[in-house]
Scaffold this motif. Structure first.
Motif, PDB file in Angstrom:
ATOM      1  N   ALA A  75       0.809  -1.210   0.000  1.00 20.48           N
ATOM      2  CA  ALA A  75       0.000   0.000   0.000  1.00 20.48           C
ATOM      3  C   ALA A  75       0.846   1.265   0.000  1.00 20.48           C
ATOM      4  O   ALA A  75       0.338   2.364  -0.266  1.00 20.48           O
ATOM      5  N   THR A  76       2.140   1.131   0.276  1.00 16.73           N
ATOM      6  CA  THR A  76       3.013   2.309   0.300  1.00 16.73           C
ATOM      7  C   THR A  76       3.450   2.735  -1.096  1.00 16.73           C
ATOM      8  O   THR A  76       4.019   3.811  -1.260  1.00 16.73           O
ATOM      9  N   ALA A  77       3.191   1.898  -2.102  1.00 17.34           N
ATOM     10  CA  ALA A  77       3.643   2.201  -3.464  1.00 17.34           C
ATOM     11  C   ALA A  77       2.521   2.797  -4.296  1.00 17.34           C
ATOM     12  O   ALA A  77       1.363   2.388  -4.172  1.00 17.34           O
ATOM     13  N   PRO A  78       2.836   3.768  -5.167  1.00 20.79           N
ATOM     14  CA  PRO A  78       1.827   4.267  -6.104  1.00 20.79           C
ATOM     15  C   PRO A  78       1.368   3.136  -7.010  1.00 20.79           C
ATOM     16  O   PRO A  78       2.158   2.293  -7.417  1.00 20.79           O
ATOM     17  N   ARG A  79       0.103   3.125  -7.343  1.00 21.16           N
ATOM     18  CA  ARG A  79      -0.440   2.056  -8.181  1.00 21.16           C
ATOM     19  C   ARG A  79      -0.133   2.319  -9.650  1.00 21.16           C
ATOM     20  O   ARG A  79      -0.195   3.442 -10.123  1.00 21.16           O
ATOM     21  N   SER A  80       0.194   1.270 -10.365  1.00 15.43           N
ATOM     22  CA  SER A  80       0.387   1.371 -11.801  1.00 15.43           C
ATOM     23  C   SER A  80      -0.921   1.013 -12.493  1.00 15.43           C
ATOM     24  O   SER A  80      -1.844   0.476 -11.869  1.00 15.43           O
ATOM     25  N   PHE A  81      -0.971   1.284 -13.790  1.00 13.93           N
ATOM     26  CA  PHE A  81      -2.205   0.988 -14.530  1.00 13.93           C
ATOM     27  C   PHE A  81      -2.435  -0.514 -14.685  1.00 13.93           C
ATOM     28  O   PHE A  81      -3.497  -0.935 -15.099  1.00 13.93           O
ATOM     29  N   ARG A 120      -3.067  -2.611 -12.491  1.00 15.97           N
ATOM     30  CA  ARG A 120      -4.168  -3.029 -11.619  1.00 15.97           C
ATOM     31  C   ARG A 120      -5.361  -2.094 -11.679  1.00 15.97           C
ATOM     32  O   ARG A 120      -6.215  -2.115 -10.808  1.00 15.97           O
ATOM     33  N   MET A 121      -5.385  -1.261 -12.720  1.00 14.15           N
ATOM     34  CA  MET A 121      -6.510  -0.345 -12.897  1.00 14.15           C
ATOM     35  C   MET A 121      -7.467  -0.871 -13.960  1.00 14.15           C
ATOM     36  O   MET A 121      -7.119  -1.728 -14.764  1.00 14.15           O
ATOM     37  N   ASP A 122      -8.657  -0.336 -13.962  1.00 13.21           N
ATOM     38  CA  ASP A 122      -9.664  -0.650 -14.965  1.00 13.21           C
ATOM     39  C   ASP A 122      -9.979   0.604 -15.763  1.00 13.21           C
ATOM     40  O   ASP A 122      -9.643   1.714 -15.347  1.00 13.21           O
ATOM     41  N   PRO A 123     -10.615   0.455 -16.949  1.00 16.36           N
ATOM     42  CA  PRO A 123     -11.049   1.635 -17.681  1.00 16.36           C
ATOM     43  C   PRO A 123     -11.977   2.476 -16.799  1.00 16.36           C
ATOM     44  O   PRO A 123     -12.710   1.915 -15.982  1.00 16.36           O
ATOM     45  N   PRO A 124     -11.947   3.810 -16.919  1.00 11.49           N
ATOM     46  CA  PRO A 124     -11.213   4.585 -17.947  1.00 11.49           C
ATOM     47  C   PRO A 124      -9.773   4.939 -17.562  1.00 11.49           C
ATOM     48  O   PRO A 124      -9.005   5.353 -18.419  1.00 11.49           O
ATOM     49  N   ASP A 125      -9.405   4.785 -16.270  1.00 11.07           N
ATOM     50  CA  ASP A 125      -8.047   5.178 -15.873  1.00 11.07           C
ATOM     51  C   ASP A 125      -7.001   4.334 -16.588  1.00 11.07           C
ATOM     52  O   ASP A 125      -5.967   4.854 -17.043  1.00 11.07           O
ATOM     53  N   HIS A 126      -7.254   3.034 -16.699  1.00 10.13           N
ATOM     54  CA  HIS A 126      -6.312   2.164 -17.392  1.00 10.13           C
ATOM     55  C   HIS A 126      -6.149   2.602 -18.846  1.00 10.13           C
ATOM     56  O   HIS A 126      -5.035   2.661 -19.370  1.00 10.13           O
ATOM     57  N   THR A 127      -7.252   2.914 -19.497  1.00 12.10           N
ATOM     58  CA  THR A 127      -7.211   3.317 -20.905  1.00 12.10           C
ATOM     59  C   THR A 127      -6.397   4.593 -21.081  1.00 12.10           C
ATOM     60  O   THR A 127      -5.569   4.704 -21.992  1.00 12.10           O
ATOM     61  N   ARG A 128      -6.615   5.559 -20.182  1.00 14.05           N
ATOM     62  CA  ARG A 128      -5.907   6.839 -20.287  1.00 14.05           C
ATOM     63  C   ARG A 128      -4.403   6.659 -20.089  1.00 14.05           C
ATOM     64  O   ARG A 128      -3.595   7.137 -20.893  1.00 14.05           O
ATOM     65  N   LEU A 129      -4.018   5.959 -19.027  1.00  7.94           N
ATOM     66  CA  LEU A 129      -2.593   5.807 -18.725  1.00  7.94           C
ATOM     67  C   LEU A 129      -1.887   4.932 -19.750  1.00  7.94           C
ATOM     68  O   LEU A 129      -0.773   5.233 -20.171  1.00  7.94           O
ATOM     69  N   ARG A 130      -2.538   3.863 -20.162  1.00  8.69           N
ATOM     70  CA  ARG A 130      -1.898   3.001 -21.156  1.00  8.69           C
ATOM     71  C   ARG A 130      -1.747   3.755 -22.476  1.00  8.69           C
ATOM     72  O   ARG A 130      -0.758   3.564 -23.189  1.00  8.69           O
ATOM     73  N   GLY A 131      -2.724   4.598 -22.812  1.00  9.45           N
ATOM     74  CA  GLY A 131      -2.618   5.384 -24.028  1.00  9.45           C
ATOM     75  C   GLY A 131      -1.423   6.314 -24.004  1.00  9.45           C
ATOM     76  O   GLY A 131      -0.712   6.478 -25.000  1.00  9.45           O
ATOM     77  N   LEU A 132      -1.172   6.927 -22.836  1.00  7.40           N
ATOM     78  CA  LEU A 132      -0.007   7.804 -22.706  1.00  7.40           C
ATOM     79  C   LEU A 132       1.293   7.014 -22.816  1.00  7.40           C
ATOM     80  O   LEU A 132       2.244   7.434 -23.482  1.00  7.40           O
ATOM     81  N   VAL A 133       1.351   5.858 -22.160  1.00 12.25           N
ATOM     82  CA  VAL A 133       2.564   5.045 -22.194  1.00 12.25           C
ATOM     83  C   VAL A 133       2.810   4.506 -23.594  1.00 12.25           C
ATOM     84  O   VAL A 133       3.950   4.431 -24.066  1.00 12.25           O
TER      85      VAL A 133
END
Length: 409
Positions: free
Chosen positions: A79-85, A87-100
């Motif tokens: 829980a001390t680490a920032p979450r990566s995409f 383990r995320m679901d759309p729309p956050d996953h879609t946005r971050l993966r699109g940037l990467v």
């Protein structure tokens, strides 16, 4: 994790006694039933071991991670680490993966190939002169750390620190109740040190943009949206942990598979063009990532069983890779399986669907370079220790050796 008996089948593959070879347990469970109940701590979930069921769930919008929605039965570790995409679901996953995706282009990855091959060749040549090599520490780790370091613009001096952080954080991806107090403390310290180091790099990239991946990510925009520091840290952590540990374990598992199948090693020496097919076969036969988790987003049915919103599944992709309904003679290691006009069905080693591994092309280049150099530049290679003394990392999700010493000529 606790085994639960369902009729005559019990899933106990995560017991340390099976660490060296979980595949007989996978086979027993897969043959007995499509689904197997399992207790994750004290939370009941379902283990899925058959290929078509795993593939269906991975590609279905009915199945998500569910952390942001608060429906996942799986507690996020670290829980001390920032979450990566990841383990995320759309729309956050879609946005971050699109940037990467904009920074993680085939051109950037392809441009690294000559450097990776050159480094792998040099390491093998040096090992030949010495007559011995530890594949994990003397080949796989240097190749993986140099590659991810170059990709992110990290100095070569930080290579050892990157590996140490990656090992501690990767071990920490297992459920907390399976970790010792020392392992949790090590994960916490590694996470803190990693973030401090990369926070400084991110600030430098924003002040003085660079053309490495971290610099591109720091300046990437999508519809006016930029990555926050927490998002950049989460992506950097994902790239280091997944990019390094997956590649290291991938290379180690590949070499060990060839050593255990001398006929396949001889075939690869005789036909170097089979290297791409050989590493694909490893991803099916003994993949560096054994399973992943999903949560039912809505009521849905799989293999005749109805799941309610919030129900969790453990998708054992490593078991799916040996499903005889998909792969003839699945326990046989065959480096020609993915060669020719009619290759075998795609494996799940890098997942499928919206969470397909972004780093898959890079991991393939690293494995082909390292394994190819070792096979083609040597005349003989053999274990420099007793086979029974080989040990695996304690992680359940990540499957890899702690060391693999060889004698070379």
């Amino acid at each position: 994790m606790t085994a639960v008996r369902a009729g005559q089948v019990e899933f106990d593959a995560f017991d340390p006694v099976h660490r060296a070879d979980p595949y007989p347990v996978y086979r027993r469970v897969r043959e007995a039933a499509p689904l197997c109940p399992f207790l994750l701590g004290d939370v009941p979930v379902t283990v899925v071991t058959r290929y078509h069921d795993c593939e269906t769930i991975l590609q279905s919008p009915d199945w998500v991670h569910g952390y942001d929605a608060g429906i996942s039965p799986f507690r996020e570790g670290n829980a001390t680490a920032p979450r990566s995409f990841l383990r995320m679901d759309p729309p956050d996953h879609t946005r971050l993966r699109g940037l990467v995706n904009k920074a993680f282009t085939p051109r950037i990855v392809g441009a690294l190939a000559p450097t990776i091959h050159q480094l792998a060749g040099r390491l093998v040549d040096e090992a030949l002169a010495a007559g011995t090599i530890d594949v994990i520490h003397g080949l796989a780790a240097p190749v993986a750390s140099a590659t991810i370091g170059h990709l992110l613009g990290v100095s070569q001096d930080a290579g050892a620190a990157l590996r140490g952080w990656a090992l501690a954080i990767a071990r920490g991806t297992d459920p907390d109740h399976l970790l010792s107090a020392e392992e949790i403390a090590s994960r916490t310290k590694a996470t803190h040190d990693f973030q401090a180091y990369f926070r400084e790099l991110i600030n430098e990239r924003r002040l003085r943009p660079t053309r490495d991946l971290l610099g591109l990510l720091a300046s990437a925009e999508e519809r006016g949206d930029v990555l926050t520091e927490a998002e950049l840290l989460g992506i950097s952590s994902l790239l280091v942990v997944a990019g390094m540990e997956t590649s290291i374990n991938f290379i180690g598992n590949s070499v060990l598979s060839l050593l255990r199948h001398p006929d396949q090693l001889a075939a690869l020496r005789a036909r170097p063009e089979l290297i791409s097919s050989a590493v694909e076969e490893v991803l099916r036969y003994d993949p560096p990532t054994q399973f992943t988790l999903r949560t039912a987003h809505t009521g849905t049915e799989v293999a005749g069983h109805t799941f309610a919103r919030g129900d969790g599944v453990v998708l054992v992709s490593a078991a799916a890779g040996r499903d005889p309904a998909v792969y003839p003679d699945p326990d046989h290691f065959d480096i020609t399986r993915y060669h020719g006009p009619q290759p075998a069905r795609r494996h799940l080693g890098f997942s499928v669907g919206i969470h397909f591994c972004l780093g898959a092309p890079l991991a393939r280049i690293e494995a082909e370079a390292a394994v190819g150099a070792l096979v083609q530049r040597t005349t003989t290679m053999s274990l420099a220790t007793d086979a029974d003394s080989l040990t695996y990392l304690p992680s359940l999700i990540h499957r890899g050796l702690t060391s693999l010493p060889l004698t070379l000529s």
